[in-house]
Motif scaffolding. Structure first.
Motif, short mmCIF file in Angstrom:
data_model
loop_
_atom_site.label_atom_id
_atom_site.label_comp_id
_atom_site.label_asym_id
_atom_site.label_seq_id
_atom_site.Cartn_x
_atom_site.Cartn_y
_atom_site.Cartn_z
N PRO A 65 0.80 -1.23 0.00
CA PRO A 65 0.00 0.00 0.00
C PRO A 65 0.83 1.28 0.00
N GLY A 69 0.41 0.87 -4.10
CA GLY A 69 -0.75 -0.01 -4.12
C GLY A 69 -0.74 -1.01 -5.26
N MET A 157 -7.19 -1.49 -2.53
CA MET A 157 -6.05 -1.24 -3.42
C MET A 157 -6.40 -1.47 -4.88
#
Length: 335
Positions: A65, A69, A157
């Protein structure tokens, strides 16, 4: 209270719109805690290996992340998001070109209750961002708390969402010399508590972190105002000084997320519920403010650019407000 039920004979496309928005609201409000519960629940069943294997994967994938991502373009381009766009409807309005040879920090205002405009315009491909601004890839910032939820972190994500801490937000700007747009709902969770229909309170007067990041990375600033963002939900009266606002601010300070007591319509009736109203949202992207790279800006330089940004946002609002039903005597209120 009289309940206003929806007609039985609604067109299929209207029902599909409602279904997709219901899924989106459910994702925002309930999916993260359900994922956390499921992760621990499985540990005490014969399916415990699923949680164990996921824990291993989580450990290996922990930094993803904060490193841009893992967007899945196929999921972002699903036609289901067109139904969400048409539910309100939501429209993206371009006022100037954004050169893909540069990077950008886009300030999104106002936050609203559930940032419907930001998600539909900058996370999924429903409103034509890629066609209006070719060569740009958007990364929408989200509270880091949500990336600590198993399974849910992978889900968000997919839409290009990344944590809103400085390290994570700066990474996409450092990765490429051009073509990156980091989208920040500047007011964040606290501004959601101000999201009442007919109000234009923007939490910006002391928000300078995104300005400093743009200067350090040499990313141009782009003000964005989403007309109608505050109109799609009602919120229980919580003006400053009330016990409810005091409680909400204390919880927000403790948990990092705000808890606006909002309501609108239901799935099969129009009188109450957590589904947003079918009210139009027009997200207007302003002209870029050129920002030369300055790794160590002085306080005076930071303040000057911050004031310039507020002036440009105010000008953007004034220029377009009458097009979207805002009275000529209404102005932005920076708090």
């Amino acid at each position: 209270m009289k309940i206003d039920f929806a007609p039985l004979q609604l067109p299929l496309h209207r029902r599909l719109q409602t279904a997709v928005v219901l899924f989106w609201v459910f994702s925002f409000l309930a999916l993260a805690p359900i994922c956390i519960f499921l992760f621990f629940f499985l540990l005490f069943t014969r399916y415990w290996l699923i949680s164990v294997l996921y824990a291993v994967w989580w450990y290996i994938d922990y930094d993803t992340p904060s490193r841009g991502g893992r967007r899945v373009p196929f999921l972002c381009s699903l036609k289901m998001w067109n139904h969400m766009r048409d539910y309100f409807p939501i429209k993206l309005v371009k006022t100037a070109d954004l050169d893909s040879r540069h990077n950008y920090v886009m300030g999104f205002h106002p936050h609203g209750v559930l940032v419907a405009g930001a998600f539909t315009n900058f996370c999924v491909y429903a409103t034509g961002f890629r066609q209006l601004f070719p060569g740009l890839t958007t990364y929408m910032l989200m509270l880091p708390l949500w990336f600590r939820s198993p399974f849910f972190r992978d889900y968000v994500m997919c839409a290009g969402l990344i944590p809103s801490d400085k390290k994570s937000a700066s990474y996409p700007l450092q990765l490429r010399r051009g073509g990156t747009a980091v989208v920040i709902a500047v007011g964040g969770a606290p501004e959601a508590l101000n999201a009442h229909p007919g109000t234009f309170n923007v939490l910006l007067a002391k928000k300078k972190g995104f300005i400093k990041m743009a200067m350090e990375q040499g990313a141009h600033l782009v003000p964005v105002f989403s007309f109608g963002e505050n109109e799609v939900f009602d919120q229980v009266e919580n003006s400053r000084g009330t016990w409810l606002r005091w409680t909400q601010e204390r919880l927000q300070g403790f948990m990092g997320i705000s808890l606006p007591l909002f309501h609108a319509r239901g799935i099969f009736q129009y009188s109450f519920g957590l589904m947003p109203y079918r009210k139009p949202i027009h997200t207007v992207v302003g002209r870029p403010i050129k920002v030369p790279r300055n790794p160590k800006p002085t306080l005076e330089e930071l303040d000057a650019l911050h004031q310039h940004y507020m002036d440009e946002l105010s000008n953007l609002f004034e220029m377009h407000k009458t097009n979207y039903g805002v009275d000529v005597d209404v102005h932005l209120n920076f708090v």
